[in-house]
Write a protein that holds these residues in place. Structure first.
Motif, mmCIF file in Angstrom:
data_model
loop_
_atom_site.group_PDB
_atom_site.id
_atom_site.type_symbol
_atom_site.label_atom_id
_atom_site.label_comp_id
_atom_site.label_asym_id
_atom_site.label_seq_id
_atom_site.Cartn_x
_atom_site.Cartn_y
_atom_site.Cartn_z
ATOM 1 N N ILE A 96 32.219 22.240 -27.386
ATOM 2 C CA ILE A 96 31.986 21.215 -28.404
ATOM 3 C C ILE A 96 30.851 20.271 -28.020
ATOM 4 O O ILE A 96 29.982 19.956 -28.842
ATOM 5 N N GLY A 97 30.851 19.804 -26.776
ATOM 6 C CA GLY A 97 29.837 18.842 -26.361
ATOM 7 C C GLY A 97 28.438 19.401 -26.475
ATOM 8 O O GLY A 97 27.528 18.753 -27.005
ATOM 9 N N GLU A 98 28.247 20.639 -25.976
ATOM 10 C CA GLU A 98 26.933 21.261 -26.020
ATOM 11 C C GLU A 98 26.509 21.550 -27.457
ATOM 12 O O GLU A 98 25.345 21.350 -27.827
ATOM 13 N N ALA A 99 27.440 22.033 -28.286
ATOM 14 C CA ALA A 99 27.126 22.312 -29.691
ATOM 15 C C ALA A 99 26.724 21.034 -30.421
ATOM 16 O O ALA A 99 25.771 21.010 -31.211
ATOM 17 N N THR A 100 27.450 19.944 -30.150
ATOM 18 C CA THR A 100 27.133 18.660 -30.773
ATOM 19 C C THR A 100 25.760 18.168 -30.347
ATOM 20 O O THR A 100 24.980 17.663 -31.162
ATOM 21 N N ALA A 101 25.444 18.329 -29.060
ATOM 22 C CA ALA A 101 24.137 17.901 -28.554
ATOM 23 C C ALA A 101 23.016 18.652 -29.258
ATOM 24 O O ALA A 101 21.992 18.060 -29.637
ATOM 25 N N VAL A 102 23.191 19.953 -29.463
ATOM 26 C CA VAL A 102 22.164 20.752 -30.143
ATOM 27 C C VAL A 102 22.011 20.306 -31.598
ATOM 28 O O VAL A 102 20.892 20.167 -32.102
ATOM 29 N N VAL A 103 23.128 20.064 -32.268
ATOM 30 C CA VAL A 103 23.066 19.626 -33.669
ATOM 31 C C VAL A 103 22.382 18.267 -33.788
ATOM 32 O O VAL A 103 21.707 17.988 -34.783
#
Length: 285
Positions: A96-103
């Motif tokens: 979740i954290g990495e996906a949120t950072a990319v978004v």
């Protein structure tokens, strides 16, 4: 009435909205372990549009569907569907954290789109922020890392879709009411997802249905708090705090899924946060 004299209240509201969004994403990731992401996204839209209707239709009536730019409204809805589905599907493979950072690359992509499509003048500092944000993403998905897979294209698609979504929002708010714009988008997304969900239907258990209800409520309340927060402070002051969602999402990933990002990933997240905050400051100078 705006309340710029209460900046701490505005900060509290925007941080609360970020926590709700991160919690909702955590719920979505958990539910995708049992159900199709299509069903999870559909249920969220159904709950959001229902709660929005309960709050605003009694006050606005049929005018909540009024728009002067229907084609742009439909395009905005298509961007939201694409962003939501790609992000939730991505949660099957990306923490979740990495996906949120990319978004959260989307504000920087929006700046690029504004320069190329709207022909807005982009300052040097803004281009530096855009470039730095891209570097942050490359650090996160660097070759050799566990995220260097085709799956990272899903949150990247979400980032591009959200940038176009925000670009269309800027165009629409010159003629249409913000509540109408959000409601029309919700109706469009619900209709599109309703056409798809029957191919992926699984009847949720009662506990999972209640969890879906909580997640949809979190998303709806989060959007309301985010909108309301800007009545208590300027965009330049409050917007950087929205990057706290990356931190909250990483915390959710650790507490509920046992995931800890590696050191370089944390560095990449930090670069994106600083780039986004810097972008906001440059845009308001």
């Amino acid at each position: 009435m705006n309340s710029p004299q209460r900046p701490l209240y505005g900060i509290l509201l925007i941080l609360t909205s970020c926590l709700l969004f991160s919690s909702q994403d955590g719920i979505s990731k958990y539910l995708t372990l049992f159900y199709s992401p299509i069903l999870v996204v559909w249920m969220r839209f159904v709950i959001q549009i229902s709660l929005t209707a309960i709050v605003f239709v009694p006050r606005m009536g049929i005018s909540i569907l009024h728009t002067k730019q229907l084609k742009l409204q439909l395009a905005r809805g298509a961007c939201m569907v694409t962003a939501s589905v790609s992000f939730v599907v991505g949660l099957l493979y990306v923490p979740i954290g990495e996906a949120t950072a990319v978004v959260f690359l989307s504000p920087m992509l929006l700046t690029w789109f504004a320069g190329k499509i709207l022909k807005e003048k982009i300052k040097l500092g803004q281009w530096v922020a855009v470039g730095s944000g891209l570097i942050g993403v490359m650090v996160i998905v660097r070759p050799g890392s566990s995220l260097f897979t085709p799956a990272i294209l899903l949150p990247l698609t979400g980032a591009f879709s959200m940038a176009m979504f925000q670009l269309l929002t800027r165009r629409l708010l010159t003629t249409d009411h913000i509540v109408s714009t959000n409601f029309i988008t919700g109706v469009f997304c619900t209709i599109i997802m309703s056409l798809l969900v029957w191919y992926f239907w699984q009847t949720p258990t009662l506990p999972h249905f209640l969890l879906m209800l909580v997640g949809g409520s979190f998303a709806t309340i989060g959007h309301l708090l985010l909108t309301y927060s800007y009545r208590h402070g300027s965009v330049v002051m409050l917007a950087p705090f929205s990057y706290a969602q990356i931190v909250f999402s990483s915390l959710v990933a650790f507490l509920f899924f046992g995931h800890i990002p590696d050191d370089l990933t944390i560095v990449g997240m930090g670069i994106i946060i600083l780039s986004g905050a810097g972008l906001v400051l440059w845009q308001r100078r």
